[in-house]
Motif scaffolding. Structure first.
Motif, PDB file in Angstrom:
ATOM      1  N   LYS A  51       0.860  -1.169   0.000  1.00 47.68           N
ATOM      2  CA  LYS A  51       0.000   0.000   0.000  1.00 47.68           C
ATOM      3  C   LYS A  51       0.905   1.230   0.000  1.00 47.68           C
ATOM      4  O   LYS A  51       1.708   1.404   0.913  1.00 47.68           O
ATOM      5  N   ILE A  52       0.765   2.059  -1.029  1.00 47.20           N
ATOM      6  CA  ILE A  52       1.690   3.166  -1.237  1.00 47.20           C
ATOM      7  C   ILE A  52       1.160   4.444  -0.574  1.00 47.20           C
ATOM      8  O   ILE A  52      -0.006   4.807  -0.738  1.00 47.20           O
ATOM      9  N   PHE A  53       2.048   5.093   0.173  1.00 43.21           N
ATOM     10  CA  PHE A  53       1.715   6.355   0.826  1.00 43.21           C
ATOM     11  C   PHE A  53       2.713   7.421   0.394  1.00 43.21           C
ATOM     12  O   PHE A  53       3.925   7.199   0.440  1.00 43.21           O
ATOM     13  N   LYS A  54       2.197   8.550  -0.034  1.00 41.07           N
ATOM     14  CA  LYS A  54       3.061   9.688  -0.345  1.00 41.07           C
ATOM     15  C   LYS A  54       3.340  10.413   0.964  1.00 41.07           C
ATOM     16  O   LYS A  54       2.411  10.735   1.719  1.00 41.07           O
ATOM     17  N   GLY A  55       4.620  10.641   1.249  1.00 38.58           N
ATOM     18  CA  GLY A  55       4.938  11.274   2.524  1.00 38.58           C
ATOM     19  C   GLY A  55       6.236  12.033   2.487  1.00 38.58           C
ATOM     20  O   GLY A  55       7.063  11.873   1.579  1.00 38.58           O
ATOM     21  N   ASP A  56       6.392  12.858   3.474  1.00 39.32           N
ATOM     22  CA  ASP A  56       7.598  13.658   3.650  1.00 39.32           C
ATOM     23  C   ASP A  56       7.968  13.596   5.121  1.00 39.32           C
ATOM     24  O   ASP A  56       7.101  13.695   5.988  1.00 39.32           O
ATOM     25  N   PHE A  57       9.255  13.423   5.411  1.00 40.87           N
ATOM     26  CA  PHE A  57       9.679  13.280   6.796  1.00 40.87           C
ATOM     27  C   PHE A  57       9.401  14.518   7.634  1.00 40.87           C
ATOM     28  O   PHE A  57       9.373  14.444   8.858  1.00 40.87           O
ATOM     29  N   ASP A  58       9.205  15.651   6.992  1.00 39.41           N
ATOM     30  CA  ASP A  58       8.854  16.874   7.713  1.00 39.41           C
ATOM     31  C   ASP A  58       7.337  17.102   7.771  1.00 39.41           C
ATOM     32  O   ASP A  58       6.877  18.045   8.415  1.00 39.41           O
ATOM     33  N   ASP A  59       6.585  16.267   7.095  1.00 39.58           N
ATOM     34  CA  ASP A  59       5.126  16.387   7.040  1.00 39.58           C
ATOM     35  C   ASP A  59       4.522  15.381   8.020  1.00 39.58           C
ATOM     36  O   ASP A  59       4.266  14.228   7.675  1.00 39.58           O
ATOM     37  N   ILE A  60       4.303  15.814   9.250  1.00 42.62           N
ATOM     38  CA  ILE A  60       3.840  14.905  10.308  1.00 42.62           C
ATOM     39  C   ILE A  60       2.520  14.232   9.946  1.00 42.62           C
ATOM     40  O   ILE A  60       2.378  13.008  10.122  1.00 42.62           O
TER      41      ILE A  60
END
Length: 306
Positions: A51-60
Motif C-alpha cells: 500500500k503506497i503512501f506519499k509522505g515527507d519526513f517533515d510532514d507529520i
C-alpha cells in the motif's frame, strides 16, 4: 489471524524496496512511504501488493496517515550532511509510529555509530559531526521510544557504492576512467555488504522479534581490499579496471573526499572489526563480493560502459 502491517520508510530506495518485497513474501502487509507515488519503483511495489503512501519526513500528518494500523516500522532516513535533519526526520517517524500503536521499530544506522565519541580529533567542529550525531541520536531515540521490540542494524559499505550515483562522489574517475583512486594503503580492507542483505536482516527481525529484540548488529558480508575487489570485477565483467594508490594530498586534488581517510583513521585508531562470528548466529547467509558482482554483472557493465 490478522496479518501484521509494517511501515517501510524510504521504500523506493535500494534497501527499502528490497525489504518491501521480502516482507510481502513472508505474509506481512506493507505500508510503503515514498516521496513520488508515480515512480517506477513505487508502481512496482504497488503491483506486488504494498500500500503506497506519499509522505515527507517533515510532514507529520503524512507520517501519521502512513502509520495507521501498523505493528512495526522500518526507520530509514537519509543523511543531510552538515545538519541534524536526519535525526529530526527519523524522530518524526518514530513518534508517529509509536503514537499509532506500533510495537516494533527497526532502524538502519551505520557501523561505528555507537563509538563515535571515541574518534580521534572528533567534536562539534568536525565537518561530519552532525552526521554522526544524527545516526547515534536516532539509535537512542529508537531505544527510548517505548516499543515492545527494537533492533538496530549497522551496515558497512554498500557494495553498490561503486556502481551508482555515490560513486561519483567517493570514486570520482571510476566510471569514466575505470580507475579507483585510493588514499589508503593497499592492505586496507573494506567492510562490504549487499544492500539486499540488510533488508534480509530487517525482514528476519520482523519475523522473529524475540531473537532480534534489543540488539544492535554490525553488518558486513566480507572484508576485502580494493585491489581484490577490482580483480573480481575484471574477472567477471571482462572490463579492465585498476586501483591507483596515491597520497592523501593527490587524492584530494583529484576529487576524492576526505571522508574516506576519516573512516580509515577512525577504524584503525579504535582497532574496529566486524564480528563475523556473531553474524553466524543469525539466519542470513551473507552475500560475498564475488556473488554480488556476478548477480549484478549486466548492470555493472552498463555502468562502466556509459
Amino acid at each position: 489471524m490478522t496479518q501484521k502491517t509494517i511501515l517501510v520508510t524510504a521504500a523506493n530506495g535500494t534497501v527499502g524496496s528490497a525489504l518491501v518485497g521480502f516482507l510481502l513474501d513472508q505474509g506481512f502487509n506493507v505500508n510503503a512511504l515514498v516521496r513520488n507515488t508515480e515512480s517506477e519503483t513505487a508502481r512496482e511495489l504497488e503491483k506486488r501488493g504494498a500500500k503506497i503512501f506519499k509522505g515527507d519526513f517533515d510532514d507529520i500528518p503524512s507520517l501519521q496517515k502512513a502509520s495507521q494500523g501498523i505493528w512495526g516500522v522500518f526507520v530509514n532516513g537519509l543523511p543531510v550532511f552538515g545538519t541534524l535533519d536526519e535525526l529530526r526526520h527519523n524522530t518524526n517517524v518514530i513518534n508517529a509510529a509509536k503514537e499509532a500503536g506500533a510495537k516494533f521499530g527497526v532502524y538502519m544506522s551505520v557501523t561505528l555509530a555507537d563509538i563515535k565519541d571515541q574518534f580521534p580529533n572528533f567534536g562539534p567542529e568536525h565537518p561530519n559531526y552532525k552526521y554522526w550525531q544524527s545516526k547515534y541520536g536516532t539509535e537512542k531515540a529508537l531505544e527510548n521510544a517505548g516499543f515492545d521490540y527494537w533492533t538496530i542494524l549497522r551496515p558497512g559499505i554498500f557494495m553498490n557504492t561503486f556502481f551508482g550515483p555515490v560513486a561519483a562522489i567517493l570514486w570520482p574517475i571510476f566510471q569514466k576512467q575505470h580507475t579507483i583512486l585510493s588514499p589508503l594503503p593497499p592492505s586496507a580492507t573494506q567492510s562490504l555488504i549487499d544492500p539486499d542483505d540488510i533488508a534480509r536482516y530487517a525482514a528476519a527481525a520482523f519475523a522473529d522479534p524475540d531473537t532480534f529484540n534489543g540488539l544492535a548488529i554490525d553488518l558486513s558480508g566480507e572484508e576485502i581490499t580494493l585491489d581484490d575487489f577490482a580483480k573480481l570485477v575484471i574477472d567477471i565483467t571482462g572490463i579492465d579496471i585498476k586501483v591507483e594508490h596515491v597520497s592523501r594530498e593527490e587524492a584530494a586534488s583529484r576529487g576524492v573526499p576526505e571522508i574516506i581517510n576519516w573512516w580509515y583513521d577512525w577504524k584503525t585508531a579504535l582497532n574496529y572489526h566486524i564480528d563475523y562470528e556473531r553474524l553466524k548466529q543469525f539466519p542470513i547467509r551473507p552475500t560475498t563480493s564475488e556473488e554480488y558482482v556476478k548477480n549484478h554483472k549486466d548492470d555493472i557493465i552498463k555502468f562502466l560502459s556509459s
